[in-house]
Design a protein around this motif. Structure first.
Motif, short mmCIF file in Angstrom:
data_model
loop_
_atom_site.label_atom_id
_atom_site.label_comp_id
_atom_site.label_asym_id
_atom_site.label_seq_id
_atom_site.Cartn_x
_atom_site.Cartn_y
_atom_site.Cartn_z
N LEU A 1 11.93 0.46 2.05
CA LEU A 1 10.90 0.39 1.01
C LEU A 1 10.14 -0.93 1.07
O LEU A 1 8.91 -0.96 0.98
CB LEU A 1 11.54 0.59 -0.37
N LYS A 2 10.86 -2.01 1.27
CA LYS A 2 10.23 -3.32 1.40
C LYS A 2 9.26 -3.33 2.59
O LYS A 2 8.13 -3.81 2.48
CB LYS A 2 11.31 -4.39 1.59
N LYS A 3 9.69 -2.78 3.72
CA LYS A 3 8.84 -2.73 4.92
C LYS A 3 7.59 -1.89 4.68
O LYS A 3 6.49 -2.25 5.11
CB LYS A 3 9.63 -2.19 6.10
N ILE A 4 7.75 -0.78 3.98
CA ILE A 4 6.60 0.09 3.68
C ILE A 4 5.58 -0.67 2.85
O ILE A 4 4.37 -0.65 3.14
CB ILE A 4 7.06 1.37 2.95
N VAL A 5 6.04 -1.37 1.81
CA VAL A 5 5.13 -2.13 0.95
C VAL A 5 4.45 -3.25 1.73
O VAL A 5 3.22 -3.44 1.64
CB VAL A 5 5.86 -2.68 -0.29
N LEU A 6 5.22 -4.00 2.53
CA LEU A 6 4.63 -5.09 3.31
C LEU A 6 3.61 -4.58 4.31
O LEU A 6 2.53 -5.17 4.48
CB LEU A 6 5.72 -5.89 4.00
N LYS B 1 -0.67 3.88 -0.82
CA LYS B 1 -1.93 4.15 -0.13
C LYS B 1 -1.67 4.45 1.35
O LYS B 1 -0.75 3.91 1.95
CB LYS B 1 -2.87 2.96 -0.27
N ILE B 2 -2.52 5.28 1.90
CA ILE B 2 -2.43 5.62 3.31
C ILE B 2 -3.22 4.59 4.11
O ILE B 2 -4.42 4.41 3.89
CB ILE B 2 -2.99 7.03 3.57
N VAL B 3 -2.52 3.89 4.99
CA VAL B 3 -3.14 2.92 5.90
C VAL B 3 -2.54 3.13 7.29
O VAL B 3 -1.52 3.80 7.45
CB VAL B 3 -2.92 1.46 5.41
N GLU B 4 -3.17 2.55 8.27
CA GLU B 4 -2.74 2.74 9.67
C GLU B 4 -1.28 2.32 9.89
O GLU B 4 -0.51 3.02 10.54
CB GLU B 4 -3.67 1.98 10.61
N SER B 5 -0.90 1.17 9.35
CA SER B 5 0.43 0.63 9.67
C SER B 5 1.58 1.33 8.96
O SER B 5 2.74 1.13 9.34
CB SER B 5 0.48 -0.87 9.38
N ASN B 6 1.32 2.17 7.97
CA ASN B 6 2.46 2.87 7.35
C ASN B 6 2.58 4.32 7.81
O ASN B 6 3.46 5.05 7.37
CB ASN B 6 2.45 2.74 5.82
N LYS B 7 1.74 4.72 8.74
CA LYS B 7 1.84 6.08 9.29
C LYS B 7 3.13 6.28 10.07
O LYS B 7 3.64 7.39 10.15
CB LYS B 7 0.63 6.39 10.16
N LYS B 8 3.69 5.19 10.59
CA LYS B 8 4.90 5.28 11.41
C LYS B 8 6.12 5.75 10.61
O LYS B 8 7.13 6.15 11.19
CB LYS B 8 5.20 3.94 12.07
N TYR B 9 6.04 5.74 9.28
CA TYR B 9 7.16 6.17 8.45
C TYR B 9 7.18 7.68 8.22
O TYR B 9 8.11 8.19 7.59
CB TYR B 9 7.14 5.43 7.11
N ASN B 10 6.18 8.38 8.74
CA ASN B 10 6.11 9.84 8.67
C ASN B 10 6.30 10.38 7.26
O ASN B 10 7.06 11.33 7.04
CB ASN B 10 7.13 10.48 9.62
N MET B 11 5.60 9.78 6.31
CA MET B 11 5.67 10.24 4.93
C MET B 11 4.68 11.39 4.72
O MET B 11 3.68 11.49 5.42
CB MET B 11 5.35 9.08 3.98
N LYS B 12 4.98 12.23 3.77
CA LYS B 12 4.11 13.36 3.45
C LYS B 12 2.98 12.90 2.53
O LYS B 12 3.17 12.03 1.68
CB LYS B 12 4.91 14.45 2.72
N GLU B 13 1.83 13.52 2.70
CA GLU B 13 0.71 13.24 1.80
C GLU B 13 0.93 13.98 0.49
O GLU B 13 1.46 15.09 0.47
CB GLU B 13 -0.61 13.67 2.43
N SER B 14 0.50 13.36 -0.58
CA SER B 14 0.61 13.96 -1.91
C SER B 14 -0.55 13.46 -2.76
O SER B 14 -0.98 12.31 -2.63
CB SER B 14 1.95 13.57 -2.54
N VAL B 15 -1.05 14.30 -3.63
CA VAL B 15 -2.15 13.93 -4.51
C VAL B 15 -1.55 13.49 -5.85
O VAL B 15 -0.79 14.24 -6.46
CB VAL B 15 -3.12 15.11 -4.70
#
Length: 96
Positions: A84-89, A50-64
């Motif tokens: 990956l652990k940090k992204i999930v947390l 899911k897209i949330v404020e705190s994981n935007k820093k990982y610069n991941m691409k959006e996908s449907v």
């Protein structure tokens, strides 16, 4: 195209640094939960969160994940278990 069980097993192995990860089957795809919080899923052999404020820093691409769904972030570097652990947390922290 549905997600293969081999890919599901690979993703779950990569998430093994986290306790309490659960995976629920959904029409050939898989929903992922951490401590009961739905944070993403595996769709067409892709890990999406899911897209949330705190994981935007990982610069991941959006996908449907599927037609008509809201976009999620595509986790491309699933080989790096620490990241990956940090992204999930981070994702779950914003969803609480």
């Amino acid at each position: 195209m549905a997600t293969t069980k081999d890919y599901r097993d690979f993703v779950l192995e990569q998430l093994s640094l986290l306790d309490n990860i659960t995976c629920k089957s959904m029409i050939g795809e898989y929903l992922l939960y951490y401590n009961g919080v739905l944070f993403g899923g595996i769709y067409d052999d892709r890990l999406l969160v899911k897209i949330v404020e705190s994981n935007k820093k990982y610069n991941m691409k959006e996908s449907v994940p599927y037609e008509g769904a809201k976009p999620l972030y595509l986790v491309e570097d699933i080989d790096n278990q620490e990241t990956l652990k940090k992204i999930v947390l981070d994702t779950c922290g914003d969803l609480l």
